[in-house]
Design a protein around this motif. Structure first.
Motif, short mmCIF file in Angstrom:
data_model
loop_
_atom_site.label_atom_id
_atom_site.label_comp_id
_atom_site.label_asym_id
_atom_site.label_seq_id
_atom_site.Cartn_x
_atom_site.Cartn_y
_atom_site.Cartn_z
N GLY A 6 16.36 58.00 12.72
CA GLY A 6 17.04 58.95 13.67
C GLY A 6 18.11 59.86 12.90
N VAL A 7 18.91 60.77 13.42
CA VAL A 7 19.99 61.34 12.84
C VAL A 7 21.17 61.22 13.75
CG1 VAL A 7 18.83 62.80 11.47
CG2 VAL A 7 19.29 63.62 13.52
N ARG A 8 22.31 61.19 13.51
CA ARG A 8 23.46 61.29 14.45
C ARG A 8 24.60 62.37 13.85
NH1 ARG A 8 26.98 55.91 14.34
NH2 ARG A 8 24.92 55.21 13.93
N ARG A 9 25.21 63.07 14.65
CA ARG A 9 26.37 63.77 14.21
C ARG A 9 27.61 62.65 14.17
NH1 ARG A 9 25.83 68.67 12.73
NH2 ARG A 9 28.05 68.91 13.12
N VAL A 10 28.38 62.82 12.99
CA VAL A 10 29.62 61.98 13.01
C VAL A 10 30.91 62.98 12.74
CG1 VAL A 10 28.45 59.94 12.08
CG2 VAL A 10 28.90 61.96 10.47
N ASP A 11 32.02 62.59 12.91
CA ASP A 11 33.16 63.33 12.72
C ASP A 11 33.74 63.55 11.24
OD1 ASP A 11 34.12 60.66 12.47
OD2 ASP A 11 35.78 60.83 13.97
N ARG A 66 31.71 64.20 8.60
CA ARG A 66 30.85 65.13 8.06
C ARG A 66 30.18 66.10 8.97
NH1 ARG A 66 25.45 62.86 4.45
NH2 ARG A 66 25.19 64.88 3.60
N ASN A 67 30.17 67.31 8.07
CA ASN A 67 29.60 68.40 8.71
C ASN A 67 28.19 68.36 9.17
OD1 ASN A 67 32.09 69.75 8.84
ND2 ASN A 67 31.71 70.56 6.90
N ARG A 68 27.59 67.79 8.42
CA ARG A 68 26.04 67.57 8.67
C ARG A 68 25.65 66.32 9.35
NH1 ARG A 68 23.34 68.52 2.85
NH2 ARG A 68 21.60 67.47 3.95
#
Length: 96
Positions: A55-60, A62-64
């Motif tokens: 999966g992918v996750r948004r983190v604070d 990094r922008n991507r």
């Protein structure tokens, strides 16, 4: 297999057993390995099939979105969709 790869796989297995998907930065921090060494080793482990991107996750920090990894044995246990979905896709693509 090198010491860095063993440490990263061990960390990924421990965090996956706790029900978490792990990012590259989390694996590097848990294994006490540098980011550059972890990045190249995780790329090699993914290519060899010992780690999988699940999966992918948004983190604070990094922008991507960042990739979430799991050991291959754990990733194989967690199916993405029921098997009948794959069968339906095969049958719908079947030439008539």
């Amino acid at each position: 297999m090198g010491a860095v790869a063993k440490a990263l796989l061990k960390t990924a297995c421990e965090l996956s057993a706790a029900g978490r998907r792990v990012t590259l930065a989390e694996m590097a921090a848990g294994a006490c390995v540098g980011h550059a060494a972890a990045r190249s080793t995780v790329t090699n482990l993914t290519r060899r099939g010992q780690l999988r991107i699940v999966g992918v996750r948004r983190v604070d920090y990094r922008n991507r979105p960042v990739a979430e990894y799991a050991p291959a044995a754990v990733a194989a246990v967690e199916p993405a969709a029921p098997a009948w979905v794959d069968l339906g896709r095969c049958l719908s693509a079947w030439p008539r």
